[in-house]
Each structure stands twice: as C-alpha cells, then as structure tokens.
Scaffold this active site. Structure first.
Site, PDB file in Angstrom:
ATOM      1  N   LYS A 146       0.832  -1.208   0.000  1.00 50.04           N
ATOM      2  CA  LYS A 146       0.000   0.000   0.000  1.00 50.04           C
ATOM      3  C   LYS A 146       0.865   1.256   0.000  1.00 50.04           C
ATOM      4  CE  LYS A 146      -3.884  -2.073   2.471  1.00 50.04           C
ATOM      5  NZ  LYS A 146      -4.667  -2.431   1.310  1.00 50.04           N
ATOM      6  N   GLU A 153      -3.270   6.902   7.921  1.00 54.14           N
ATOM      7  CA  GLU A 153      -4.091   7.593   6.932  1.00 54.14           C
ATOM      8  C   GLU A 153      -5.220   8.294   7.660  1.00 54.14           C
ATOM      9  OE1 GLU A 153      -4.250   4.871   3.071  1.00 54.14           O
ATOM     10  OE2 GLU A 153      -6.250   5.215   3.868  1.00 54.14           O
ATOM     11  N   HIS A 191     -14.867  -4.710   6.131  1.00 55.27           N
ATOM     12  CA  HIS A 191     -14.056  -4.372   4.954  1.00 55.27           C
ATOM     13  C   HIS A 191     -14.080  -5.453   3.885  1.00 55.27           C
ATOM     14  CE1 HIS A 191     -12.814  -1.118   7.469  1.00 55.27           C
ATOM     15  NE2 HIS A 191     -12.252  -1.921   8.331  1.00 55.27           N
ATOM     16  N   ARG A 215      -5.074  -7.959 -10.816  1.00 53.61           N
ATOM     17  CA  ARG A 215      -5.617  -9.278 -11.176  1.00 53.61           C
ATOM     18  C   ARG A 215      -7.081  -9.107 -11.552  1.00 53.61           C
ATOM     19  NH1 ARG A 215      -8.863  -9.415  -6.742  1.00 53.61           N
ATOM     20  NH2 ARG A 215      -7.969  -8.519  -4.860  1.00 53.61           N
TER      21      ARG A 215
HETATM   22  P1  ADP Z   1      -7.532  -4.164   2.086  1.00 54.07           P
HETATM   23  O1  ADP Z   1      -6.459  -4.265   1.041  1.00 54.07           O
HETATM   24  O2  ADP Z   1      -7.127  -4.754   3.411  1.00 54.07           O
HETATM   25  O3  ADP Z   1      -8.859  -4.632   1.615  1.00 54.07           O
HETATM   26  P2  ADP Z   1      -8.161  -1.359   1.534  1.00 54.07           P
HETATM   27  O4  ADP Z   1      -7.165  -0.262   1.594  1.00 54.07           O
HETATM   28  O5  ADP Z   1      -8.575  -1.825   0.170  1.00 54.07           O
HETATM   29  O6  ADP Z   1      -7.636  -2.593   2.415  1.00 54.07           O
HETATM   30  O7  ADP Z   1      -9.445  -0.941   2.353  1.00 54.07           O
HETATM   31  C1  ADP Z   1     -10.492  -1.839   2.580  1.00 54.07           C
HETATM   32  C2  ADP Z   1     -11.714  -1.086   2.995  1.00 54.07           C
HETATM   33  O8  ADP Z   1     -11.461  -0.341   4.190  1.00 54.07           O
HETATM   34  C3  ADP Z   1     -12.172  -0.049   1.978  1.00 54.07           C
HETATM   35  O9  ADP Z   1     -13.020  -0.607   1.002  1.00 54.07           O
HETATM   36  C4  ADP Z   1     -12.904   0.916   2.875  1.00 54.07           C
HETATM   37  O10 ADP Z   1     -14.167   0.362   3.168  1.00 54.07           O
HETATM   38  C5  ADP Z   1     -12.101   0.912   4.159  1.00 54.07           C
HETATM   39  N1  ADP Z   1     -11.070   2.005   4.194  1.00 54.07           N
HETATM   40  C6  ADP Z   1      -9.822   1.939   3.705  1.00 54.07           C
HETATM   41  N2  ADP Z   1      -9.167   3.109   3.907  1.00 54.07           N
HETATM   42  C7  ADP Z   1     -10.024   3.949   4.513  1.00 54.07           C
HETATM   43  C8  ADP Z   1      -9.957   5.303   4.997  1.00 54.07           C
HETATM   44  N3  ADP Z   1      -8.850   6.037   4.887  1.00 54.07           N
HETATM   45  N4  ADP Z   1     -11.059   5.839   5.569  1.00 54.07           N
HETATM   46  C9  ADP Z   1     -12.183   5.106   5.726  1.00 54.07           C
HETATM   47  N5  ADP Z   1     -12.309   3.820   5.310  1.00 54.07           N
HETATM   48  C10 ADP Z   1     -11.264   3.238   4.715  1.00 54.07           C
END
Ligand code: ADP
Length: 508
Positions: free
Chosen positions: A116, A200, A235, A292
């Site tokens: 990330k 973040e 999530h 992917r």
């Molecule tokens: P992972 O790779 O573990 O799935 P992501 O970065 O794709 O993590 O985030 C998964 C989910 O978490 C997102 O779809 C969203 O719902 C929530 N999320 C991620 N970052 C944030 C953020 N900065 N603020 C609020 N929700 C977030």
C-alpha cells in the site's frame, strides 16, 4: 493465440476462466489438492494435475508444483485467477522464466502496486489523489503520535502489506493510539510477515468506488467504468453493482482518467482495478490497485458487454484492444450477490458440509458463476465464496427486482448461506434509494439478520395460524365466505405468503 492454459486456482473463478478458454478454442488444465480431487473445476477441465495436500500452503500456493504441472502437460500459459498466487510478483516472474505466458500484468507492475505504501508513492508521483496521510511507516508510538498530530483524528492505521481488511485499526483519540498500533502491528506480522504500519486519515461515510482497467501490451489503456462496492462487512464486499448511483458521466470520466494514469505509471498490462474512496463532497482518493481479475468483474462485463477474461487471454497473446475510450459506455444496471457459506446469524461463521441439493436460478438476465454442484464438499480449507449470482436489468430498480426474483429461485441445501441476508438488503429502503456508504451494512447488519420483528406481521402470523387451524379446510380455502376484519385479512395474506423473509432458513 494460446493453445493450452493451466488455471492455478479452484472454485468459481477456475471455471470462469475455463469457460473463456473454451470459447476461444483453448484447452484447459486444472490443478487440485486432495480435498478437491472430484471438485467441479477438475471435472470441467480437459486435464487435471494433482499438486498436493488440502491445505492451500501445500497445494494452491505451491508455485513450483504448479509450474511443473504446466510444463508436464504442455500448457503454454498460466492464469492465476484471484487470491492464492495471483498477486505474487516472484511467481509471475517464475512463470515467465519457465518460458510460459503469464496471464496478468508484468511482475514489475505487480511489485509497483504490491504494498500500500509503494502504491501510494507511485500514485502521488503520478498526480493521483491519495487519502491524506503519511506514506512512510511509523517507527514507534511517540513517532506515531507526532505523525497523527499532522494527519488529524479520526485516523486509520494500515498495514503496508495489508489485504482483506487485516492490520487496520480506526483510532479516534491520541490516548487510544499506542494500544491500537501494537495490535495492528501484531496482526500484520502474523498475516503478512511484515509489521510495517502507516497512518491515513479515516474518512467518515465515503463510498467504495473502483474503476476497472483493461490494458494491452501496445500502450492502450481503457477505463471500463466503475463498480459500487460500498456494501461491505468488516471491509469485505458482499454485494456489488455497476454503475453507481453516485457517479455522473462527468465523474466517471474523471475517475477513469485518474485510474488510467495510475495504471500507466505502473506500466500496466491486462485487467486490473483501481480502488477509490468517494467522499460525500465528490472528492475521491486512490486506495490501491488490484493487479488481477476481481471477484466482482461480472457486473462490469454485463454493463459494458466486454468479456474481461477473454480479453485477459487475448492481451496476453499480444492482441490489441479494438475499442477507443469514447466507445465504452455502461448500458443498464448489473448487481452481484456473493453467495458465501456463512452463518450470518452466528457472526458470519463459515459453515462446512456437503451440498445436498442445488437449484440455480435461471431466466432472463441471470448469470450463475458457481464453484459447487450437488455433492460438493464445502471444507474449512478454502474461501467461503461458493458462487456468485449476477443479474442485469435495464434500470437499477428492475435489476433489484430481478435479483430478488433470482434469489427466490435459488435452492442450496447442506450448508448455511448468506442468501437471505441478500434478500433483506434488496428489500431495504435505503439500499433501494442507493443511499449507501462503506459503513452502511455494518450499521444495518444486526437488524438485517434478526428474525422479522414487525409487530403487525408477527401478530398477523400468529392469528393466521389460529384461523387456519380453527376453520374447516373448505372455508380456509375460500376467502370470500365470511366477512373479515382488516387484521384477519392481513393474517390470511401472511399465512399465504412465502415464508422466506420470516424464517430466513430455507437454504439450510
Ligand atoms: P484491504 O487491502 O485490506 O482490503 P483497503 O485499503 O482496500 O484494504 O481498504 C479496505 C476497505 O477499508 C475499503 O473498502 C474501505 O471500506 C475501508 N477504508 C480503507 N481506507 C479507509 C480510509 N482512509 N477511511 C475510511 N475507510 C477506509
């Protein structure tokens, strides 16, 4: 063109890839573990190779055995599906080094988007907006507290190597930060072998909107529009749709251009997805790129008419994408429900067992992508995704009605599934208005999984049972033979309606 493809996966996605291969006249090789010796993906393939014991770490994650199997069967390419080895750059490289075609992006692009923090850095350089925060991992609690001061609360601790929602912690006050940092680190180390965590800003109430990308090896990168994936629990996505009620044509174009810019910066080829959070004020922020094919790819296929897996195969064989960006417009509406083997009333505990009956939905606008058949064993070894039910309709309302109808036709016996939760979601007024954000399901899940509580309906159902028991059968069968009060009419209707929303257990 390719002649024989080994599919390094199982379940619904292995069969999905085989279908695309078959339509292109490409032969297919399945790989399987002990638990999957008679699995549907093995039955469907032209050939199958045993690669090890049931635990994924001893079979589907054994890149060496998979490459051996490809060489032994004379396959010329490997399709990784999603999960397992699909985003492991060393595996992509090993496939290529063995003289095989990798059906996916170059190993270098997987690496560039692999963590990330690396993806954030790349996005920032390409002028792609990222969620406000610090891209460098934090060293310790004092460092985290000082970074947090500049980012602001509430904030989100995220594992740099994270995935599947693990290693993430929401922190609302400085006092909670040290303990949350400790537990995020521990979880990340256990899950990913890397305890790097960064900070973040935590956005309240955004939507998860992602953009599908398709790129060829000749420099053309297209955006195939958005998917709305806000209906999530912990999530994890449950239900996805395309397009999104929150995305105008103008916003679609801007998000599409942004995603293409990120993909170009990574040297991307093949199908991929840029995930964004879309805030209420219309601003959007890049989260990560999935290098992917994704679980929810069919909704994009149904609204664009483009077969993404077919084009993964064609692009891997060197073909050029034949469209220009302005030719790609979403038509109608598509919804996907993930049919998982989970007991939604029991904290979504994965359930196991044998599929004793299966009646897949059919009819206009319905697609059923399944990894199970009658007799399939649902084991504890693999993901709980059994199948995906996808529908298309000319409008969102009609797609919802069609999905409601299709879920009503679906029969799965032998394991608990999430089917009835999907019915409740589709019946929900907020969902029907498209009034969604990523916390929506979390807020609603308790009420959506409890037995129906509407006092009128419970009372009416009880009275209905009494009326039907007390009346002679002929009278009960003839509703006009006696004057009825309003509640009695409701009771009769209740007695006659489908038991589905009340019992919620027809899939057992
Ligand atoms: P992972 O790779 O573990 O799935 P992501 O970065 O794709 O993590 O985030 C998964 C989910 O978490 C997102 O779809 C969203 O719902 C929530 N999320 C991620 N970052 C944030 C953020 N900065 N603020 C609020 N929700 C977030």
């Amino acid at each position: 063109m390719l002649t024989k493809v080994l599919i390094a996966n199982r379940g619904e996605i292995a069969r999905r890839v085989m279908r695309a291969c078959r339509e292109l006249g490409i032969r297919t090789v399945a790989v399987h573990s002990d638990a999957d010796a008679a699995a549907p993906h093995v039955v469907m393939a032209d050939e199958a190779v045993y690669i090890g014991p049931s635990a994924a770490s001893e079979s589907y994650l054994r890149g060496d055995r998979i490459i051996e199997a490809a060489l032994a069967t004379g396959a010329d390419a490997v399709h990784p599906g999603y999960g397992f080895l699909s985003e492991r750059a060393p595996f992509a490289r090993a496939v290529r080094d063995a003289g095989l075609v990798w059906i996916g992006p170059p190993a270098e692009a997987i690496e560039a988007m692999g963590s990330k923090t690396a993806a954030r850095t790349l996005a920032e350089r390409a002028g792609v907006p990222v969620v406000p925060g610090a891209t460098q991992p934090v060293r310790d609690a004092p460092h985290a507290l000082s970074v947090a001061d500049t980012v602001g609360y509430p904030l989100l601790l995220k594992a740099a190597s994270g995935g599947g929602g693990r290693g993430m912690r929401v922190v609302r006050t400085p006092a909670d930060l040290p303990a949350a940092l400790d537990s995020a680190r521990r979880e990340a180390l256990k899950a990913f072998g890397d305890d790097a965590v960064y900070i973040e800003r935590y956005l309240e109430g955004p939507r998860h909107i992602e953009i599908q990308i398709l790129a060829d090896a000749h420099g053309r990168i297209l955006s195939l529009g958005e998917r709305e994936c806000s209906v999530q629990r912990r999530h994890q996505k449950m239900l996805e749709e395309a397009p999104s009620v929150a995305v105008s044509a103008e916003l679609r174009a801007r998000m599409g251009e942004t995603a293409v810019r990120a993909a170009r910066a990574a040297g991307y080829v093949s199908a991929g997805t840029c995930e964004f959070l879309l805030a209420r004020d219309g601003s959007f922020y890049f989260l990560e790129m999935n290098t992917r094919i994704q679980v929810e790819h069919p909704v994009t296929e149904l609204v664009t008419g483009i077969d993404l897996v077919e084009w993964q195969l064609r692009v891997a064989a060197g073909e050029r994408l034949p469209w220009t960006q302005d030719a790609i417009l979403p038509r109608g509406w598509a919804i996907e429900c993930r049919i998982t083997s989970e007991d939604v009333r029991n904290d979504f505990l994965p359930t196991t067992g044998r599929i004793t009956a299966l009646g897949p939905p059919a009819g206009p606008g319905v697609r059923w992508d399944a990894g199970i058949e009658v007799g399939s064993e649902v084991s504890r070894y693999y993901d709980s995704l059994l199948a995906k039910l996808i529908v298309w309709g000319p409008t969102r309302d009609l797609a919802i009605a069609r999905m409601r109808r299709a879920l009503g036709e679906l029969v799965i016996e032998g394991v608990e599934t999430a089917r009835d939760l999907h019915v409740r979601i589709l019946d929900d007024a907020e969902f029907q208005r498209g009034d969604l954000d990523i916390q929506w399901l979390e807020r609603r899940v308790a009420s959506l999984t409890e037995p129906a509580r509407d006092p009128d309906r419970i009372f009416a159902a009880a009275v209905a049972a009494a009326i039907l028991a007390a009346r002679p059968a002929t009278a009960a069968a003839n509703p006009v033979d006696a004057p009825e009060t309003t509640w009695a009419a409701t009771a009769r209707r209740e007695a006659l309606r489908s038991p589905l929303p009340v019992s919620g257990r027809r899939t057992e």
